[in-house]
Design an enzyme around this catalytic site. Structure first.
Site, short mmCIF file in Angstrom:
data_model
loop_
_atom_site.label_atom_id
_atom_site.label_comp_id
_atom_site.label_asym_id
_atom_site.label_seq_id
_atom_site.Cartn_x
_atom_site.Cartn_y
_atom_site.Cartn_z
N SER A 95 6.27 -6.41 3.22
CA SER A 95 6.49 -5.26 4.09
C SER A 95 5.26 -4.65 4.73
O SER A 95 5.37 -3.78 5.59
CB SER A 95 7.25 -4.17 3.32
N SER A 135 9.18 -3.76 5.90
CA SER A 135 9.84 -2.48 6.03
C SER A 135 8.89 -1.35 6.46
O SER A 135 9.36 -0.29 6.83
CB SER A 135 10.49 -2.09 4.70
N LYS A 167 4.11 6.00 5.55
CA LYS A 167 5.49 5.51 5.43
C LYS A 167 6.33 6.52 4.67
O LYS A 167 5.86 7.10 3.67
CB LYS A 167 5.44 4.17 4.69
#
Lengths: 428, 428
Positions: free
Chosen positions: B136, B112, B35
């Site tokens: 997330s 996310s 990420k």
């Protein structure tokens, strides 16, 4: 919708592989000891108090920080005495005995990681693990004449370690030899590939050194000479830290008045910082252990008992301000130092106090003022032994922002030269 | 004073050495993605927003969590798209494009950690790293039909990861294959030697399953059959979690009234939990990023902009209560589950919403009620894919206390059987 072969998942593609060198285990052949606050599979974690040990069962796994040492090739030879519930700074323990300061048998070793510091200072092990919430690695390192490292907050896992106050708790370590300090740090911080970064500046806050009972020029001279030799004298700057912090950390005003009056020669803003730190520490300690304390009513030593029960009665008043203060101090020190600057302060303000002289009381606000700088900001700090003054150990500390970004190596590298310089400049 | 040969330093002496097996690198041959919230040396960490990337310089070191994967022998193939500033749960990103849900191109992937989940779901990598503050990792894992693990809070270092809200931030990971989920977890959690512990009970809270838009018996049947097969049906207990939490977490009363009214079919105590979690999240986000937001005024997508600016205006009101609530919930769940119990809940309450339907709004309080159980308590949670229902991915979650004590292995082991059972019971 057309199906992108990468499903739109990536911002950037690259291949990143580690370079595998057929390296030796990084801690091969070293021995170490572990503060009795870390879980070791099969042993009761004692937390410095017999009532705690009696009411808790054996750990069923080993804390990752300890495991990392074992996997690095080091051998543990045991667990060490600590101050009860980590709630003192002197190292005196009425139940298990006070570990002996190897430099001065009539002086306290410092705590709460007392036995870990003594085991290194007395050359019983090569390094040891401790924890530092309010100074519990830095103070015994200074008093026992060895290196002590408090990493930046959050950098080393505290899993499997009994919490004292999570906003401040860190896993730290001790060594006599700075290269061993460095090797242990590389493993604990998972930073095998870190490169050295040149520091941008060294800031010497005059007001902090003026608090010290040891002639401050003795200490600052060593730093100045070392920095001149390594990087040139232009790197050194002087500052008045108290005024700077007062301006930049407005939340401190909630803590300044009450502290101002009760001691001479303090730096009011740093005293307020220490006051706020101890408040939040009490509050978090209560949340962690209040129920156990009120249920078990443990037998606690003098001073510790008072502090523990005071903590149990703490309310949430002003706790929100403590949180803002942490953010503000962190931003203020980042502005002052930048990513690669180093702040130089005395670790503590005098030699180790004599045993059983209510050492904690005399330790006082002024020492905690200095210790709370790293505590509240979350910055890392290494305490560097500078030899003896009046036959008692003296130390200086270097603070910097991020262990990871800045480098353990920067700060430890900068620590070695004063250590070597000191051996020529300090008495005996 | 007589000089003890051990200087009184030890509570217990023993020799503890690791068993060195000539083991293979644990992640050898695996590929992974990261990420874009983790620092990778030489790359700008983008945090999902072009204004962030523009105003920040390249990272000068790599986050320990990423380094640990590389040292374990895995190869990273890139960084993944994420929701802006980690402040959404849908995965929609107007700047970089929304990563495509591999099971349903017209549906959101969840966020996310959207790109990390998609990279695994679409078989572009073997595993990926994400972060989970309010859901997330768990939400995109559920929506993309893969495993997602949120470890207990504090168990994996968040150094070198941009903070969202530190009280909740965790480093999590995704995999399609539970044995890879396990291998990655062993390295991240530094638990190579962990033994399996038998769970003591499985608690199924009826009220949580009643919220779900998917027939709850489809999900609970799978769990029941799996537990019967592994341990016997006596291990299963039913409960009403909302009432239990209401009784045991008195600080929740400060948050109950305001939430009660604005949505049907909520569980009031869990809705209050989620309300408090989001408040503390806003407050910590503001402390972390408020100054940047007000200085740079970044271009932010719909919904996210509103949430970010609402956060920037947050005051410290009620923050102290949030802290008490965390302690109380942790104690309550410890009482309920014990060290070795498992709580079973739906990961989310329905299938992934359609793209661009203001998915975040419809996601709503009820989903956050479930997500806040692990968030506020700090417990770990694994989301287990159970196949498709109406052609869309469905998941169930297992929660437990400590990753270290209880074992990653316990919870992942318990996750494998329902996954296998589901393949026989769910459609198609």
């Amino acid at each position: 919708m057309a199906r992108d072969p990468d499903y739109g998942a990536f911002t950037e593609k690259f291949v990143l592989q580690p370079e595998f060198s057929p390296h030796e285990l990084p801690l091969k052949g070293l021995t170490f000891a572990v503060k009795d606050i870390f879980d070791v599979d099969g042993y009761v974690t004692g937390f410095g108090n017999p009532d705690w040990a009696r009411t808790h069962s054996s750990a069923t796994s080993t804390a990752p920080a300890v495991l990392a040492m074992l996997q690095g090739g080091a051998t543990s030879i045991g667990k060490t005495v600590m101050d009860e519930m980590a709630y003192s700074i002197t190292g005196e323990n009425k139940h298990y005995g006070t570990p002996m300061n190897p430099y001065a048998l009539d002086r306290v070793p410092g705590g709460s990681s007392s036995g870990s510091a003594v085991a290194v200072g007395a050359k019983l092990v090569d390094f040891s693990l401790g924890t530092d919430t309010g100074g519990s690695v830095r103070v015994p390192a200074s008093y026992c004449g060895i290196f002590g490292f408090r990493p930046s907050h959050g950098a080393v896992s505290t899993t499997g370690v009994i919490p004292m106050a999570q906003s401040f708790d860190t896993v730290g370590w001790f060594a006599r030899d700075p290269t061993i300090l460095n090797r242990v740090g590389r493993v604990l911080l998972q930073l095998p590939d870190m490169h050295l970064v040149k520091p941008s500046q060294f800031i010497i806050p005059e007001d902090c050194f003026q608090l010290s009972s040891i002639p401050s020029d003795r200490i600052t001279q060593i730093l100045v000479k070392s920095v001149e030799k390594l990087f040139g004298g232009h790197m050194i700057k002087h500052a008045i830290l108290g005024d700077y912090v007062k301006d930049k950390v407005p939340s401190l005003k909630h803590f300044i008045s009450e502290e101002n009056k009760d001691q001479e020669y303090t730096i009011p803003s740093l005293a307020a910082l220490s006051s706020a730190m101890r408040l939040l520490q009490r509050y978090e300690f209560k949340n962690n252990h209040g129920e156990w304390v009120t249920t078990v009513k443990p037998d606690l030593g003098p001073g510790i008992s008072e502090r523990v029960w005071e903590a149990v009665r703490t309310t949430a008043e002003k706790i929100d301000v403590c949180q803002s203060m942490k953010t503000e101090l962190r931003a203020a020190l980042t502005d002052l130092l930048g990513d690669y600057g180093i702040l130089v302060i005395p670790t503590v303000l005098g030699p180790p106090p004599k045993l059983q002289t209510d050492a904690m009381e005399s330790f006082g606000t002024r020492n905690f003022s200095l210790l709370s700088i790293a505590g509240v900001s979350g910055f890392c700090q290494v305490s560097v032994p500078l030899g003896l003054y009046n036959n008692l150990p003296v130390a200086v500390s270097l603070l910097a922002k991020h262990v990871v970004k800045l480098g353990l190596f920067l700060i430890i590298f900068c620590a070695i030269e004063p250590y070597k310089t000191a051996s020529r400049m300090m008495e005996p």
